[in-house]
Design an enzyme around this catalytic site. Structure first.
Site, mmCIF file in Angstrom:
data_model
loop_
_atom_site.group_PDB
_atom_site.id
_atom_site.type_symbol
_atom_site.label_atom_id
_atom_site.label_comp_id
_atom_site.label_asym_id
_atom_site.label_seq_id
_atom_site.Cartn_x
_atom_site.Cartn_y
_atom_site.Cartn_z
ATOM 1 N N HIS A 14 9.082 -1.705 19.568
ATOM 2 C CA HIS A 14 9.128 -1.384 18.136
ATOM 3 C C HIS A 14 9.129 -2.642 17.261
ATOM 4 C CE1 HIS A 14 10.182 2.470 19.786
ATOM 5 N NE2 HIS A 14 10.255 3.032 18.595
ATOM 6 N N ARG A 31 4.016 -2.543 24.074
ATOM 7 C CA ARG A 31 4.760 -1.605 23.246
ATOM 8 C C ARG A 31 6.229 -2.004 23.101
ATOM 9 N NH1 ARG A 31 8.030 2.675 23.113
ATOM 10 N NH2 ARG A 31 7.627 4.220 21.485
ATOM 11 N N TYR A 40 -3.796 1.683 4.822
ATOM 12 C CA TYR A 40 -5.216 1.924 4.579
ATOM 13 C C TYR A 40 -5.509 2.064 3.104
ATOM 14 C CZ TYR A 40 -4.568 6.974 3.658
ATOM 15 O OH TYR A 40 -4.215 8.182 3.117
ATOM 16 N N LEU A 62 2.301 8.179 -4.072
ATOM 17 C CA LEU A 62 1.300 7.117 -4.029
ATOM 18 C C LEU A 62 0.807 6.849 -5.451
ATOM 19 C CD1 LEU A 62 -0.347 5.474 -1.848
ATOM 20 C CD2 LEU A 62 -2.238 6.913 -2.591
ATOM 21 N N LYS A 104 0.630 3.152 1.301
ATOM 22 C CA LYS A 104 -0.466 3.968 1.837
ATOM 23 C C LYS A 104 -0.549 3.724 3.340
ATOM 24 C CE LYS A 104 -4.987 5.614 0.154
ATOM 25 N NZ LYS A 104 -4.651 7.035 0.171
ATOM 26 N N ARG A 126 -3.491 -2.549 -4.505
ATOM 27 C CA ARG A 126 -2.621 -1.541 -3.859
ATOM 28 C C ARG A 126 -2.536 -1.817 -2.355
ATOM 29 N NH1 ARG A 126 -4.020 4.749 -4.704
ATOM 30 N NH2 ARG A 126 -5.647 4.272 -3.179
ATOM 31 N N GLU A 177 4.007 14.948 -5.515
ATOM 32 C CA GLU A 177 2.538 14.822 -5.498
ATOM 33 C C GLU A 177 1.992 15.869 -4.555
ATOM 34 O OE1 GLU A 177 1.124 11.088 -3.832
ATOM 35 O OE2 GLU A 177 2.705 11.067 -2.322
HETATM 36 N N1 PDD Z 1 -5.721 10.112 -0.548
HETATM 37 N N2 PDD Z 1 -1.334 10.817 -3.020
HETATM 38 C C1 PDD Z 1 -1.616 10.807 -1.704
HETATM 39 C C2 PDD Z 1 -0.536 11.153 -0.725
HETATM 40 C C3 PDD Z 1 -2.918 10.474 -1.268
HETATM 41 O O1 PDD Z 1 -3.198 10.445 0.042
HETATM 42 C C4 PDD Z 1 -3.923 10.170 -2.236
HETATM 43 C C5 PDD Z 1 -5.323 9.791 -1.847
HETATM 44 C C6 PDD Z 1 -3.573 10.202 -3.599
HETATM 45 C C7 PDD Z 1 -4.574 9.862 -4.702
HETATM 46 O O2 PDD Z 1 -4.861 8.479 -4.740
HETATM 47 P P1 PDD Z 1 -6.271 7.950 -5.286
HETATM 48 O O3 PDD Z 1 -6.457 8.556 -6.632
HETATM 49 O O4 PDD Z 1 -6.107 6.473 -5.346
HETATM 50 O O5 PDD Z 1 -7.331 8.414 -4.315
HETATM 51 C C8 PDD Z 1 -2.264 10.516 -3.947
HETATM 52 C C9 PDD Z 1 -6.963 9.642 -0.030
HETATM 53 C C10 PDD Z 1 -8.161 10.114 -0.808
HETATM 54 C C11 PDD Z 1 -7.043 9.967 1.447
HETATM 55 O O6 PDD Z 1 -6.017 9.845 2.107
HETATM 56 O O7 PDD Z 1 -8.112 10.318 1.937
#
Ligand code: PDD
Length: 285
Positions: free
Chosen positions: A100, A98, A30, A201, A145, A49, A177
């Site tokens: 994997h 289903r 996503y 991320l 992501k 990304r 993070e």
């Molecule tokens: N999340 N690290 C993680 C694990 C994240 O889920 C996010 C963002 C970030 C920051 O990335 P960015 O600056 O590109 O938003 C870092 C989004 C906002 C979410 O999952 O809703």
């Protein structure tokens, strides 16, 4: 209105089969793109990304960059009323019995929605927020992501349980993070953040903050940050598309610095808001 597999329709009418691999396996990726004054911010970077995430899970991109841009523009146009939006888009490996292993010839599911963008409250900006720390027990591809967010959900809930807003993660004694944000610290007057790697991320907001720091001649370094440096930091900030830049006032109940947003945060917050007005709202990068 939302977008689902080629159609724009009301959220209540959107249906996905229960055998969608997103539902069964969390098999998808996503993006969350902030929209300011109806202009998606750094759309090219977000789509880039997205491509990296799709490559990471070996799923072909269902649309070209131009198609994504057109669909995102149309979704924004079909959601009038709010100028600042958070645009969520999601691609799963599609619907299949289903198993994997990847199914052959399956059509990916594409879903997008736009919600009003909610940024931190004035009180949070003025007072800073509470955060807790814990061990980063996620997988080794945190650069993807992925929609399979169960580890992040459990980690974030630790913050909520402790009356805090974010959980700051440490892997092997180093800062990685937050559960849904990137982290910056100020130590000995220098702004520090960990280097991009498979352990975090690559945040778009992280890039913006580093660019603003460079442009304003704020001393900064991108390097690994030890747990001791995190705990001894004068300032700790969270960054994300929805939180923008937000100061952490307490970490595990201990004051960060003097327990109020620090001077460098105040400066960066101003720079970020100025950038938003002059650049993001004008649709340039
Ligand atoms: N999340 N690290 C993680 C694990 C994240 O889920 C996010 C963002 C970030 C920051 O990335 P960015 O600056 O590109 O938003 C870092 C989004 C906002 C979410 O999952 O809703």
């Amino acid at each position: 209105m939302i977008y689902l597999n080629g159609q724009f329709l009301p959220l209540e009418e959107a249906r996905v089969p229960v055998l969608d691999r997103g539902f069964i396996f969390g098999d998808g990726v996503y993006e969350m793109i902030p929209v300011y004054s109806r202009r998606p911010f750094r759309l090219g970077e977000h789509l880039c990304r997205l491509q990296a995430s799709l490559d990471g899970i070996r799923l072909a991109n269902p649309y070209s960059q131009a198609e994504w841009e057109r669909l995102i523009g149309e979704l924004i146009a079909r959601n009038p009323g709010t100028d600042d939006l958070s645009l969520y888009l999601h691609v799963t490996r599609g619907v299949a019995p289903r198993d994997h292993a990847f199914p052959a010839d399956v059509v990916p599911t594409v879903f997008m929605m736009a919600n009003p963008l909610t940024t931190p409250s004035p009180a949070q900006l003025e007072m800073g927020v509470a955060a807790v720390t814990t061990v980063d027990n996620r997988w080794l591809r945190c650069d993807i992501k992925a929609i399979s967010l169960l580890p992040n959900v459990l980690l974030r809930q630790l913050a909520v349980d402790g009356g805090a807003v974010e959980t700051v993660l440490l892997r092997d004694g180093f800062l990685s993070e937050g559960s849904a944000s990137n982290i910056f610290v100020v130590s000995q007057g220098v702004l520090l953040t960990p280097p991009k790697s498979n352990l975090m991320l690559p945040g778009i907001t992280y890039d913006v903050v580093l660019e603003l720091a460079a442009a304003a001649d704020i001393p900064h370094q991108v390097r690994p940050i030890s747990e001791a440096e995190l705990r001894g930091a004068a300032e700790v900030w969270l960054t994300s598309s929805t939180k923008e830049v937000l100061a952490v006032a307490t970490l595990d109940g201990q004051a960060v610095g003097d327990g109020r947003p620090g001077p460098l945060f105040q400066r960066m917050y101003r720079l970020y808001q100025e950038f938003k007005t002059k650049v993001m709202r004008k649709g340039s990068v």
